[in-house]
Design a protein around this motif. Sequence first.
Motif, short mmCIF file in Angstrom:
data_model
loop_
_atom_site.label_atom_id
_atom_site.label_comp_id
_atom_site.label_asym_id
_atom_site.label_seq_id
_atom_site.Cartn_x
_atom_site.Cartn_y
_atom_site.Cartn_z
N TYR A 24 54.77 28.03 65.31
CA TYR A 24 55.88 28.12 66.27
C TYR A 24 56.09 26.77 66.96
N PHE A 26 56.59 25.87 70.10
CA PHE A 26 55.80 25.58 71.30
C PHE A 26 54.32 25.38 70.96
N TYR A 40 61.34 19.55 68.06
CA TYR A 40 62.41 20.38 67.50
C TYR A 40 63.35 19.61 66.56
N ARG A 44 63.97 20.39 62.58
CA ARG A 44 65.30 20.56 61.95
C ARG A 44 65.42 19.67 60.72
N TRP A 56 62.39 34.60 60.69
CA TRP A 56 62.29 35.33 61.96
C TRP A 56 61.20 36.39 61.85
N ARG A 65 58.41 41.32 73.79
CA ARG A 65 59.01 39.98 73.72
C ARG A 65 59.95 39.91 72.53
N PRO A 66 60.92 39.00 72.61
CA PRO A 66 61.84 38.88 71.47
C PRO A 66 61.14 38.27 70.26
N PRO A 67 61.64 38.55 69.07
CA PRO A 67 61.02 37.95 67.87
C PRO A 67 61.19 36.43 67.86
N ARG A 68 60.16 35.75 67.39
CA ARG A 68 60.18 34.27 67.38
C ARG A 68 60.45 33.77 65.96
N LYS A 69 60.87 32.54 65.93
CA LYS A 69 61.11 31.92 64.61
C LYS A 69 59.86 31.14 64.24
N LYS B 32 68.63 32.00 70.47
CA LYS B 32 67.65 33.06 70.20
C LYS B 32 66.25 32.46 70.03
N GLU B 33 66.19 31.35 69.29
CA GLU B 33 64.89 30.72 69.04
C GLU B 33 64.29 30.19 70.34
N TRP B 34 65.11 29.50 71.12
CA TRP B 34 64.60 28.91 72.36
C TRP B 34 64.24 30.00 73.38
N ALA B 36 63.24 33.02 72.74
CA ALA B 36 62.01 33.68 72.30
C ALA B 36 60.79 32.83 72.65
N GLU B 37 60.89 31.52 72.40
CA GLU B 37 59.78 30.62 72.71
C GLU B 37 59.52 30.60 74.22
N LEU B 38 60.62 30.62 74.98
CA LEU B 38 60.51 30.58 76.44
C LEU B 38 59.83 31.85 76.95
N SER B 39 60.26 33.01 76.44
CA SER B 39 59.67 34.27 76.89
C SER B 39 58.18 34.30 76.61
N CYS B 40 57.83 33.87 75.42
CA CYS B 40 56.43 33.89 75.02
C CYS B 40 55.60 32.96 75.92
#
Lengths: 103, 506
Positions: A24, A26, A40, A44, A56, A65-69, B32-34, B36-40
Amino acid sequence: MNTPVKLSHTAALILQTISHGYRYGFDIMDVTGLPSGTVYPALRRLERDEWIKSKWESDALVENRPPRKYYNLTRLGDDVLSGAVKRYPLLEQLAPEAKTRSR
Amino acid sequence: MKARLTTLDQCRIILRAASWIVPLRARTEWRKEWDAELSCAWQISQAEARSAKRTGLRRRCCGAFLDAAWYRFNREDLRRRSEHWSRTPAVFLLALISALLLFLGGSGYLPRMRSILMPPPYADAQQIVTVSRTGVIDSAEWVVPYSWVKIWRRQGQVLEGVAAYDWRPKQSVLATGGRRVSVASVQVEDGLLGVFGVKLLLGRTSPPDKPEGCRNCLVLSYQAWRRNFSGDPNILQKRATIDGQQAIILGVLPERFWFPSDDVGVLRLADEGSFSADKPVGVVARLRPRITERWAEWQLARSISNRTGEPFSGSFVQVWRVQDRVRQPLTSYGLTLCLSLVVMAVVVGSGRLNLLPQRWGAGAACRWWAFFATKTSLFLLILLAGVVEFTPEPYVFPRGKTTLILESVSLWIFSIGCVLLLWWSLIDQQRRCRVCLQRLALPAYIGRSGCLLLSWAGTELVCAAGHGLLHVTETDVCWLNPAQWTQLDESWKPLFAEKLESEVLG
């Protein structure tokens, strides 16, 4: 004969980090200490050159939590990384192996 | 009571702001990607309850601007975008206008052009003439011995005034008030400024204690005064040395007055005794009202013949209005331009270039030719400004025969530039879409050159918006049609629109 791809040290470090299981954005920042403004755009570029590919997470696998890439090395990326490791021998030490490798 | 924004809220605001930079097609996934990373990362920082971690989170989110900028401005996108915009007619014209404005600024608002076109800063400019001798093949063509000037000074019925000057400007060192500057200077008779009737910007043409004139009195040009003395008004009446000789600065010329060329910074006023009788000099005179140049030529030549016995075989005295001389280069450029336009019209009329509208409405045809005319005019204006301002100055005042070569250099540059620009403008026009005026792109080689006799071979260009195709033959031969435009119908549009959207518009 194919000309070996010359990778910048930053790009090589990010590839190495991904290959060690940090998938990921982060997490890569945490391990490499590189800022998000470097990591980032590099991700890319690596994805554009088809050295890594992104996916995803499945909704079923994540909770609260939302799904991460996440990013994985491609076969081509693997080859490029092998060449980069020869060029930068200290790469192995800079990016430690993740505790749970999920490649 | 106002609620304070949490770190998470602040980060979300930062991400939202950065997302506006990302192109629309990628914005949702990017957010969406940012997010998600932020939430985590937020959950982890909450669990660890570390404020340093939260500050780091804000910094990381600021990096999202660089990530977003990569999407918007990465090299490939920029290249595609710039290629697209450079093909559009509006950007092309804007670039030409910018180049013209750059020229304007770079040359200091076209000083030479203004001095040619605007009225000169002296009275009755039509009466000011140069008097020279032509048709003499020696080193001093155009100039005359100073003894002739003394004879002409007595021609009261033809000339109101006459003055001589040394036709060879020289580089001098002018020192005053501890400042030493290198300027081009020229020696002129002290009555020369009176002949022109020019009013000085500052000062006077004779010192107060010697109203009849003086030796080594200096008058500065406006440009030299501004450039070398920072426009200091206290420069007047200052003692100076020029090439080691004592001198006094008497005045400053007005802005648009230059003599005998615009690179001369100092006029050294000298009395009659400073010129020997056989010294070759240039001559400036003021004609009396209603005296024509031809009559003056005849009278002045006759007076010289009577006094000195000069036969004027093969040579003659020439009287030429300064204003006409100043504007002569523009006349030459105008003639050259007309000639080039005629050649261009012949080329267009011959049909070897596919430029003429086919089955167009009046509006489309007007737009097509208006673009062509605007583009070509801007090109020619840039060329004209460049030639007038940056090539060796056109010949105006008699300066020996060397300037004849310089004059032709600028004319040659203009002529060749004119032909090349017009030709390029035609080719550019041919390679533009007949509908949207965009420059055609994606050249593809079609056919085989070896089979030229049997089939068509050449380059095919396409309008990026899908309006049509242009076929340009490889070899310009009479049995093949020249470049041919094929208009595509509406059914082709979706294909090109999709490509445009994905490649260019993002």
